[in-house]
Scaffold this motif. Structure first.
Motif, PDB file in Angstrom:
ATOM      1  N   GLN A   1      -6.685  -0.419  24.524  1.00 32.60           N
ATOM      2  CA  GLN A   1      -7.726  -1.445  24.541  1.00 32.60           C
ATOM      3  C   GLN A   1      -8.152  -1.870  23.138  1.00 32.60           C
ATOM      4  N   GLY A   2      -7.952  -0.996  22.132  1.00 39.46           N
ATOM      5  CA  GLY A   2      -8.464  -1.235  20.780  1.00 39.46           C
ATOM      6  C   GLY A   2      -7.938  -2.504  20.151  1.00 39.46           C
ATOM      7  N   SER A   3      -8.624  -2.951  19.133  1.00 48.03           N
ATOM      8  CA  SER A   3      -8.223  -4.180  18.467  1.00 48.03           C
ATOM      9  C   SER A   3      -6.997  -3.956  17.587  1.00 48.03           C
TER      10      SER A   3
ATOM     11  N   VAL B   1      -0.898   0.443  15.041  1.00 42.29           N
ATOM     12  CA  VAL B   1       0.084   0.489  16.124  1.00 42.29           C
ATOM     13  C   VAL B   1       0.560  -0.936  16.370  1.00 42.29           C
ATOM     14  N   ALA B   2       1.795  -1.054  16.854  1.00 42.09           N
ATOM     15  CA  ALA B   2       2.359  -2.393  17.072  1.00 42.09           C
ATOM     16  C   ALA B   2       1.417  -3.262  17.894  1.00 42.09           C
ATOM     17  N   PHE B   3       1.338  -4.542  17.540  1.00 39.81           N
ATOM     18  CA  PHE B   3       0.453  -5.491  18.194  1.00 39.81           C
ATOM     19  C   PHE B   3       0.657  -5.498  19.700  1.00 39.81           C
ATOM     20  N   ASN B   4       1.924  -5.433  20.129  1.00 39.43           N
ATOM     21  CA  ASN B   4       2.189  -5.568  21.557  1.00 39.43           C
ATOM     22  C   ASN B   4       1.865  -4.313  22.360  1.00 39.43           C
ATOM     23  N   ALA B   5       1.277  -3.295  21.702  1.00 35.34           N
ATOM     24  CA  ALA B   5       0.837  -2.112  22.442  1.00 35.34           C
ATOM     25  C   ALA B   5      -0.609  -2.269  22.921  1.00 35.34           C
ATOM     26  N   PHE B   6      -1.212  -3.443  22.652  1.00 31.69           N
ATOM     27  CA  PHE B   6      -2.627  -3.635  22.966  1.00 31.69           C
ATOM     28  C   PHE B   6      -2.873  -4.683  24.044  1.00 31.69           C
ATOM     29  N   THR B   7      -3.832  -4.401  24.868  1.00 31.51           N
ATOM     30  CA  THR B   7      -4.351  -5.410  25.792  1.00 31.51           C
ATOM     31  C   THR B   7      -5.869  -5.316  25.748  1.00 31.51           C
ATOM     32  N   PRO B   8      -6.486  -5.951  24.728  1.00 35.33           N
ATOM     33  CA  PRO B   8      -7.944  -5.846  24.605  1.00 35.33           C
ATOM     34  C   PRO B   8      -8.673  -6.627  25.710  1.00 35.33           C
ATOM     35  N   LEU B   9      -9.934  -6.300  25.865  1.00 37.27           N
ATOM     36  CA  LEU B   9     -10.778  -6.893  26.910  1.00 37.27           C
ATOM     37  C   LEU B   9     -10.704  -8.419  26.913  1.00 37.27           C
ATOM     38  N   LYS B  10     -10.783  -9.001  25.726  1.00 39.68           N
ATOM     39  CA  LYS B  10     -10.802 -10.468  25.631  1.00 39.68           C
ATOM     40  C   LYS B  10      -9.513 -11.075  26.202  1.00 39.68           C
ATOM     41  N   ARG B  11      -8.394 -10.416  25.934  1.00 40.56           N
ATOM     42  CA  ARG B  11      -7.124 -10.927  26.451  1.00 40.56           C
ATOM     43  C   ARG B  11      -7.126 -10.922  27.974  1.00 40.56           C
TER      44      ARG B  11
END
Ligand code: ACM
Ligand code: ZN
Length: 394
Positions: free
Chosen positions: A298-300, A306-316
């Protein structure tokens, strides 16, 4: 009954956020409310890690609290078969257990009694439970239990590593189709849901390319290649489900080699599969990895190494829109809704599941419920703080 139950959830969300506070008043208001989409789903993967029955029920409560209406229950995998099938007892005697690298046994499964209990619990909360039984890939646990179901017939172990395995069900062996029909018959006896999810994703064609029986099937059925063989496989499942008045759902790979007539497509590798299937007149559910894979961090990405594509933040998640502007009016009608997936390779227990689920579930719930012109990230990001207080108490 559904409206009253959902209204009560709204009422609960108007109560004080702190535990032990005496309620003396709640805001006076009038709400005209109804869901925008008919499919407001959340997947629970009980295969990579086993979640106990009580947690599945709690998950159902958490969905109901957010006015979600579908639990997509992922029950079979390479790393574990989790549903008791009377005709094939080894599926749970062998297939539900894996030997970890340190030699320990890991696993578990749901008995028919457990499942009935869960389904009764879900029904009371107006959650439809859609079971997923994977064909032809992600089937190592079943093949470990019954090796004759694979192309080679070799004895293999229940998977212990994450990923995609080359051993899948043989598409040239009629015993596989009998197995499929027997298993789905017992699944349909348990689950009243109109839809049955049959997987269809990530099925490498290597074994089929090298299997005499699969190649013979391709010849006999006048198929062009292994993709059409997959389509043949899925179409046979669909025919069986339709004869039993059920509808097939599959991951977007079922588009490859030709879609069965009535199939509903779950678009996960992006929105393209959903776009294509809806253009061909099929119903679709959007669950793109880019927005709705809740196993991602979830982190920004701005402050994490960590690689960008490992994230799915709340806003997304909040920016997810099931219907695309590029769709025709006809296509838009075929979008049943959206769903997030909590895959459990790196979600080892119940507490971690909740950690990954919140607060993103609230963002998804709002997007699939509210009219698009009411969606407002700035406003949501203030309101979610109140919800966070509730989640802390829960
Ligand atoms: C999937 O994530 N393989 C559906
Ligand atoms: Zn084969």
């Amino acid at each position: 009954p559904i409206g009253i139950m959902r209204g009560i959830q709204t009422l609960r969300q108007l109560l004080p956020t702190k535990k032990g506070v005496v309620v003396t008043k709640i805001p006076c208001l009038e709400i005209h409310d109804f869901p925008r989409f008919s499919w407001r789903g959340m997947l629970l993967d009980c295969c990579r890690h086993f979640m106990k029955k009580e947690f599945v029920m709690r998950y159902i409560d958490l969905l109901a609290y957010h006015k979600m209406n579908v639990l997509h229950w992922h029950l079979t995998e390479d790393q574990g078969w989790r549903i008791e099938i009377d005709k094939y007892p080894k599926l749970t005697e062998i297939g539900a257990w894996r030997t970890e690298k340190d030699g320990s046994k890991y696993g578990g499964f749901y008995t028919k009694k457990d499942i009935k209990e869960i389904l009764t619990y879900a029904k009371t909360r107006h959650i439809t439970v859609v079971p997923e039984i994977e064909f032809p890939g992600h089937s190592v646990a079943a093949i470990a239990s019954y090796p004759h179901l694979s192309c080679t017939g070799d004895s293999i172990n229940v998977g212990t590593e994450w990923g995609v395995y080359k051993d899948i069900y043989c598409a040239g062996n009629d015993a596989v189709f009998s197995f499929m029909e027997d298993v789905l018959t017992e699944v349909m006896e348990l689950f009243p849901s109109k839809y049955i999810h049959i997987g269809g994703d990530e099925a490498p064609k290597y074994r089929w390319e090298h299997c005499k029986r699969c190649q013979q099937r391709i010849k006999e059925e006048h198929l062009h290649d292994e993709h059409e063989l997959q389509s043949y496989f899925i179409t046979r499942i669909e025919k069986f489900l339709n004869e039993n008045e059920r509808q097939l759902i599959g991951w977007d790979e079922i588009l490859e080699g030709g879609l069965p007539e009535e199939a509903t497509v779950m678009s996960w590798r992006g929105f393209e599969g959903g776009w294509e299937a809806s253009a061909a007149g099929h119903d679709v559910i959007m669950t793109p990895t880019s927005h709705l894979y809740f196993d991602y961090y979830q982190g920004s990405p701005d402050n994490e190494p960590v690689a960008f594509n490992a994230f799915t933040p709340l806003k997304r998640v909040y920016e997810f829109r099931p219907v695309l502007d590029s769709m025709s009016v006809e296509q838009k009608k075929h979008v049943l809704g959206g769903q997030a997936n909590l895959w459990a390779e790196y979600v080892p227990n119940e507490a971690h599941s909740e950690y990954m689920l919140f607060p993103r579930l609230a963002a998804l719930a709002e997007v699939v419920w509210s009219p698009e012109n009411k969606l407002d990230w700035e406003d949501f990001s203030v309101r979610i703080r109140k919800m966070m207080e509730r989640f802390e108490v829960m």
